[in-house]
Every structure is written in C-alpha cells, then in structure tokens.
Design a protein around this motif. Structure first.
Motif, mmCIF file in Angstrom:
data_model
loop_
_atom_site.group_PDB
_atom_site.id
_atom_site.type_symbol
_atom_site.label_atom_id
_atom_site.label_comp_id
_atom_site.label_asym_id
_atom_site.label_seq_id
_atom_site.Cartn_x
_atom_site.Cartn_y
_atom_site.Cartn_z
ATOM 1 N N SER B 41 34.433 -6.240 21.593
ATOM 2 C CA SER B 41 34.327 -7.697 21.421
ATOM 3 C C SER B 41 35.696 -8.347 21.520
ATOM 4 O O SER B 41 35.845 -9.420 22.113
ATOM 5 C CB SER B 41 33.705 -8.026 20.065
ATOM 6 O OG SER B 41 32.411 -7.507 19.983
ATOM 7 N N ASP B 160 28.200 -10.662 24.775
ATOM 8 C CA ASP B 160 28.531 -9.690 23.729
ATOM 9 C C ASP B 160 27.242 -9.208 23.068
ATOM 10 O O ASP B 160 26.657 -9.920 22.256
ATOM 11 C CB ASP B 160 29.458 -10.332 22.685
ATOM 12 C CG ASP B 160 30.124 -9.281 21.810
ATOM 13 O OD1 ASP B 160 29.642 -8.121 21.800
ATOM 14 O OD2 ASP B 160 31.123 -9.614 21.148
ATOM 15 N N GLU B 161 26.810 -8.038 23.446
ATOM 16 C CA GLU B 161 25.542 -7.464 22.951
ATOM 17 C C GLU B 161 24.417 -8.499 22.970
ATOM 18 O O GLU B 161 23.769 -8.742 21.948
ATOM 19 C CB GLU B 161 25.728 -6.897 21.544
ATOM 20 C CG GLU B 161 26.723 -5.763 21.536
ATOM 21 C CD GLU B 161 26.847 -5.126 20.158
ATOM 22 O OE1 GLU B 161 25.809 -4.995 19.489
ATOM 23 O OE2 GLU B 161 27.964 -4.777 19.780
HETATM 24 MG MG LIG Z 1 31.444 -6.351 18.836
#
Ligand SMILES: [Mg+2]
Ligand SMILES: Nc1ncnc2c1ncn2[C@@H]1O[C@H](COP(=O)(O)OP(=O)(O)OP(=O)(O)O)[C@@H](O)[C@H]1O
Lengths: 378, 315
Positions: B41, B160-161
């Motif tokens: 991240s 991000d995910e």
């Molecule tokens: Mg992360």
C-alpha cells in the motif's frame, strides 16, 4: 398503551382527591386549598371526573401511539381549561387582590398527562417534518389559549398583566443571553474544534481547560468575571460603550459562552475524528484540497454530532440564563428571584414556566433538525 | 508510462519500501503481491503522493510527480480502496461525479458521464444512482467506487485490494469487469492484492514484494515457471504450480484436428477459449483421456491428456 407507563394512570386517576386550586386573600397571603368540587361546583366537577375517567380508559385501549398522543393532549388541554374556568368561578364576587393558583391535584394530573404525551410522541417516531409541525401546533395552541382570556383569572396571568411590559423585555434579554452566547460559542467553538483535530498535541490541554471551566459553579464564575470585565469597562471606553460592565448582561453572557464551549469543541473534535478513515483517504485520493475536504466531507459528516452539542448547549443556556438575573443580567430569572424574595409563588412561576416552555420547544426543534440531515450522514 | 526510480519510504528508521525501481508500460495491468506489511500500500500511495517518498522519484509519462500540486495530480489518477470509501452523505451518482465536479465539468457532462459509467459497470443509473452508500450491497458499493475512480477518464488507476471484501462469486465478476474495462479503455492499472490467483488471472506483470523490496517483477507465466526466490515459490503455493501454469494457457494451443485422432472423442465440446486447466479438469471429472474443443474455423479439435501433461511443465 402498554408497559410501565400505565403506572401513570394511578396518579392521574387519584388527582381529583387532591386540592385542585389554592385560594389566597392576596398575593402573599397563606394559601387555602380548594377541592375540585369547591373549585368547579358539584355538577361540573362530576363532569370533569367523568371526562378524566373516560380519557384514562381511552388511553388504556389506545392501540396506536398517535391516538394515545391525541388523547393525552386533549387531557392536558382539559386540565388547563378546568383550572382557568375554576379560577374565574372562585374569583367571582371576591376582592380583586385575591389570587387563585393551581393546586396539587392540578399539578399531579398535568405532569402525569404530560409524561403520557411525551411517551406516546416518542413511540410515534414522527418524521422530522411532522415533529416541526407538532411543535408549531403546540406553540400556536398555547398562544391561542393564553390570549383567549380563558386563563385570565389564574394568578400567574394576573402577575403577567401587572408587568407585561417587563415580561417581554426580560423575555427578549433571556433570548439574547441564551441564543447570543450560543451563537458566539458556535462561531468560536467549531473552528477551535477543527483546529484541534489538526493539532493532537494541543487537544488534551484545551479540552482539559474547558472541562475545568465547566466544573466552576455559575455563581463563582460570575464572581470571577466581575473583576476583569469591570476593569475593562473602567479602562476601555470602547468596551464601556458596548455595554460591558462588571455586573449585568456582560458577565452572564461570557459565563454562558464559556460553559457552551466544551460541548461544542469536544463534539466537533469527536465528529471530525470519527469520520471513517476510508472516507478521508478516498477524499484525499480523489484530489480534494484540504479546504474542500473540510467543507464537503469532514464537517457535513460531523454535523449530526455537532448539532447534538448545539442542542445540549441551547437547552443548557436557556436554563442557566435564569441564574444571570442574580447579577442583574435580566431574563426570566428576574421574576424567579423577585418571587423568591417576596415569597410570591405566582411570580416564580411567571419566570419558570416560559423558561421550561422555551427549553422544550428548542429541544424538539433541534431534534427535528438532526432528523432532517441527509440519509447517510446520520 | 510509470517509472519508480529508487523509491524508498522510511518510517521510524525502518524502510517499509526499500529502494524500489520499476517501470510500468502504458496500458498494462501490474499486480503487486506480497505478505501483509510488505509495503504494497505504501508503494501504491507514493504514486499519487498520499505518501511522500523519503527518497527517489516517481515519474508519470516522463514528468516528475513531486513538482505537481498533489490535488491536481490525484484528480488525474483513479484510486480505489478496499472499503470503497464512498462519501456516506452523497448519493451513488454524486459520489461517481466527484472528480468531474472538482475539475469544473459542465453539469450535463457530469450527468451523462455518470450514466455512461454506471451502465458500463452494470449499475442501473435510475435505481442505484439516487441511493446512498448504506443502501448498496458490498458488490454494488465496490462498483460505484470503481466508477468514481474512472469518472474523469484517468490514464492511471491505482487499486488497493479492491476486491478484498467481496464473496467469491461477486469477486470473480468484479475481476472480469476490471479486465473488460481495462482492455476497453487502455487504462494503466496498478493492482495491490493478497490473492496470487487474482494476480495471475488479471496481470500483465506481477511485482512480488517482501519487506519493502521487489523480489521478482515478471509476467505471470515466468513467475510460475521460474520463481526467482524461495519466497516467490512459497507465495505461489508449490502444490498448485502446475495447475496455475495450465490455467494461463489456452487449451487450443495443444489441440489437434479431429481427424488426426485415432477414434473420435465423445462428450461435450469445450468452448474455444477454455484453458488447459479447464480441459484437464474436464478429463478428470468425466473419466476421459481426451476432450473436444470448439474451433471457430472448422471441426472441433482434440486435446489429449499426454499433451496437457507435457505442456504443464515449462522447460
Ligand atoms: Mg495494504
Ligand atoms: N503512517 C505510517 N507510520 C508508520 N508506519 C507505517 C505507516 N504506514 C505504514 N506503516 C508501516 O509500514 C509497513 C508497510 O505497510 P503497508 O500498509 O504498506 O503494508 P501492506 O503491504 O499494504 O500490508 P497489507 O497487506 O496488510 O495491507 C507496515 O509495517 C506498517 O506498519
């Protein structure tokens, strides 16, 4: 109606056994209790008791909260009208300096009916618009009742007639004290709260200081303000010209302002730091500037919490403004303290009743405002 | 083209991203995988400057991002996060219109762009548009988040995910949507994920991160065929390697014309885009040693078990 609230039927049903009115030869004489029958006469008293019994039965079987609310409101209206009518009949043929005020039976019945009404309204879960309408309706009904003359022989109304000019003047200064100090505290407190969200270091000490201010009793705070404000008035002509004095409205205003700060600042901080991290991250990631994030995201999302503080502060200020009368700040407290000084209960009521009405109406309006905030913000 | 040049981020003396150099070609999808806390991240957030690098540079199409005002930079980069981060006090439609409004688009343009995006992501504009985020399902909220990120036609999309909170069925659909949208718009995508299968399915290249460093940066087939370090191999799950590899290759590659097979195969015909893994799975399940596969240019082809097993082991 269901549940424990039905216990209130008991005092309501027994209230006719208590004196319904108090008769005094003059405004500070010893009161003599008058029963319902003595007040209204046997026939009307029997009718009133029958109506009360009917009301209780109707409440017991009311399925929908709205019906319960309507019945409770009708009961309240009936109790108040009976008091006004009873006062007129007791005053008939006695000297004008005599006074008739509501007795224990009246108050027991009124409080029980009011609690039943509040319970029914809470169960109705009215939409915000309906709530505002109900407040407006109650205010209009109250105004109509007071101006109709139906209550004119009650002692409180006689006190009002004797000083109606003072009543409205003190009412205006009460509003100015309560709402003015509230507005000033919002103007100062919300930006201060926002600033504190960006300076975690200063947060603890500022909130600690404001908490400490809250713990000072109001009389002590007035006393503490008399000296610096008096000095300002004596040494700064501009301050003097603005009406700032050591005693009077200025210290009361400042004290209410200071008391208001903690709830506003603390809730602003809590509201803004409570915005979910994913939301602030998305706002930054979308390219909102700091200002844009503050005005479009942080403050709107903190608004319910900030308005909750505003509601607390307003109701608190309306109540506490009464105390300001002790240092000559004016407001409805003037009547309360004059009444205490003269042991004239009616005068105390002339100050207390409008304060209670004002606080209740304000609280209801603020609740409705909170309910009107857009969907996800609540 | 995105270039990261010796980018590092140090928190409290620890380099959570450690001297990363990467070049991502325009129009490609790069997956960043790695264990929790490996700095994925942080790396992603240095691209749109939500995190400022301690050292190193990030360039987009040759321009240093450090000299562009952060809000201005971010409005040109789509950003999608796991909890979608929709503004709870705005409707779905207003959420999607966020960046176009910030950029001062005309109202009518914003409105038609919002409709277009919602239709592209299979959200009914008249039903979903006026809803608040708390009235959306997780899958709908996630798609609204993607639509919002794409609203101003960014050439770069950071995710991000994005699918982390979705159930497997919705997740597969969201992955398919992303694949379709990315191919159609030619957007450059950086996708952070925990899910190696997701990375293999979607990515043109995979960057494997460990403790702030890139262990391997290569196309999925190379990652499976030649894991650069034991960590990469472990992340792949060694037991599944062959199957993962087969899942990347179309079965049509090893199909022979029907007539060449001794004895015609029976059973269902697999679609032409079926992977080798799907063909093998079909054989195991139906107890055959050959299956037919559709061929748009003529008769169905035949895929044999031997051919698949040979193809499943990279040289
Ligand atoms: Mg992360
Ligand atoms: N603002 C910060 N201050 C201090 N340390 C941080 C900060 N942000 C991240 N870290 C640390 O940096 C490391 C990498 O974090 P990062 O969020 O990039 O990991 P990740 O690979 O995305 O993990 P996950 O898969 O769990 O999301 C972690 O050890 C984290 O604790």
């Amino acid at each position: 109606m269901r549940g424990g609230i039905r216990l209130l039927f008991l005092p309501l049903a027994l209230s006719p056994l208590l004196p319904f009115a108090v008769f005094r030869a003059n405004r500070i004489a010893q009161g003599e209790p008058r029963s319902l029958v003595e007040t209204l006469g046997a026939g009307p008293a029997a009718l009133a008791v029958a109506a009360l019994a009917g009301g209780i039965a109707a409440l017991a079987f009311a399925r929908r909260p709205a019906w319960g609310a309507a019945i409770a409101a009708a009961l309240i209206l009936g109790i108040v009208l009976a008091a006004g009518w009873g006062a007129s009949s007791l005053m008939a043929g006695v000297p004008t300096q005599a006074r008739v005020s509501p007795g224990a039976g009246f108050w027991v019945a009124l409080v029980a009916a009011a609690l039943l009404l509040i319970d029914a309204l809470a169960r109705m879960r009215p939409r915000p618009a309906l709530r505002l309408a109900l407040v407006g309706f109650a205010v209009a009904a109250g105004a109509l009742l007071l101006s109709s003359g139906a209550l004119s022989q009650l002692s409180v109304m006689q006190e009002y007639r004797n000083r109606s000019a003072a009543f409205w003047r003190e009412g205006a200064s009460h509003l100015w004290l309560a709402f003015g100090s509230f507005a000033a505290a919002m103007l100062a407190g919300v930006p201060l709260g926002i600033a504190l969200t960006r300076r975690a270091g200063a947060r603890g000490s500022v909130l600690g200081l404001l908490t400490m201010l809250q713990t000072i009793p109001s009389m002590a705070l007035f006393g503490m303000l008399i000296v610096p404000l008096g000095w300002l008035a004596a040494n700064l002509p501009a301050a003097h010209a603005l009406g700032i004095r050591g005693i009077g409205a200025a210290p009361a205003f400042v004290a209410l302002f200071l008391y208001s700060l903690l709830p506003i600042v603390a809730n602003t901080v809590a509201g803004i730091t409570g915005v979910p991290r994913s939301v602030t991250e998305a706002a930054d990631g979308m390219g909102l500037t700091r200002r844009q994030r503050l005005f479009h995201v942080d403050v709107p999302l903190a608004l319910p919490v900030i308005i909750t503080a505003a509601r607390i502060v307003l109701v608190q200020n309306i109540g506490m403004a009464t105390v300001g009368a002790l240092i000559g700040a004016g407001g409805f407290g003037t009547f309360v303290f004059q009444g205490i000084g003269q042991t004239a209960t009616d005068l105390i009521l002339l100050g207390a009743l409008p304060t209670v009405a004002l606080a209740s109406a304000t609280s209801a309006v603020m609740d409705a405002l909170i309910g009107m905030l857009p969907g996800g913000a609540r | 083209m995105i270039e990261l040049r010796s980018v590092s981020k140090v928190y409290d003396g620890v380099a959570v991203v450690d001297d990363v150099t990467l070049t991502l070609e325009r129009g490609t999808l790069t997956a960043v995988v790695g264990t929790s806390g490996s700095g994925k991240s942080t790396l992603l957030r240095m691209v749109n400057r939500l995190v400022e690098p301690t050292s190193g540079q990030v360039l987009i199409d040759g321009a240093y991002t450090a000299v562009i005002a952060a809000p201005e930079l971010r409005r040109k980069i789509g950003y999608v996060i796991q909890d979608h981060g929709l503004f709870p006090h705005w409707t779905a439609a207003r959420n999607i219109g966020t960046v176009p409004v910030l950029l001062g688009w005309r109202r009518a343009d914003v409105r038609s762009r919002v409709r277009e995006l919602m239709e592209m992501l299979q959200l009914d504009p008249d039903v979903i548009g006026p809803r608040f985020p708390h009235e959306l399902s997780g899958g709908q909220a996630q798609r609204v988040g993607v639509a919002r990120a794409l609203a101003a036609r960014p050439e770069l999309l950071l995710m991000d995910e994005p699918f982390g909170a979705l159930d497997p069925v919705i997740r597969a659909q969201a992955q398919a949507d992303l694949h379709r949208v990315q191919r159609r718009l030619g957007t450059t995508v950086i996708l952070v994920t925990h899910d190696m299968a997701e990375a293999i399915r979607l990515a043109d290249r995979i960057a494997v991160m460990r403790a702030g460093r890139i262990e391997q940066f290569a196309p999925p087939a190379d990652i499976i065929a030649k894991p650069a370090t034991p960590f990469v191999a472990e992340l792949l799950g060694e037991g599944d390697r062959a199957f993962r590899y087969l899942s990347l290759k179309p079965a049509a590659d090893v199909a022979r014309p029907d007539g060449a097979a001794e004895g015609a195969a029976d059973g269902p015909v697999l679609p032409g885009h079926a992977t080798m893994a799907e063909a093998l799975s079909e054989m195991i399940w139906t107890g055959r040693d050959r299956v037919r596969i559709a061929n748009p240019d003529g008769d169905p082809g035949i895929v044999t078990r031997e051919a698949l097993i040979r193809a499943g082991r990279p040289e």
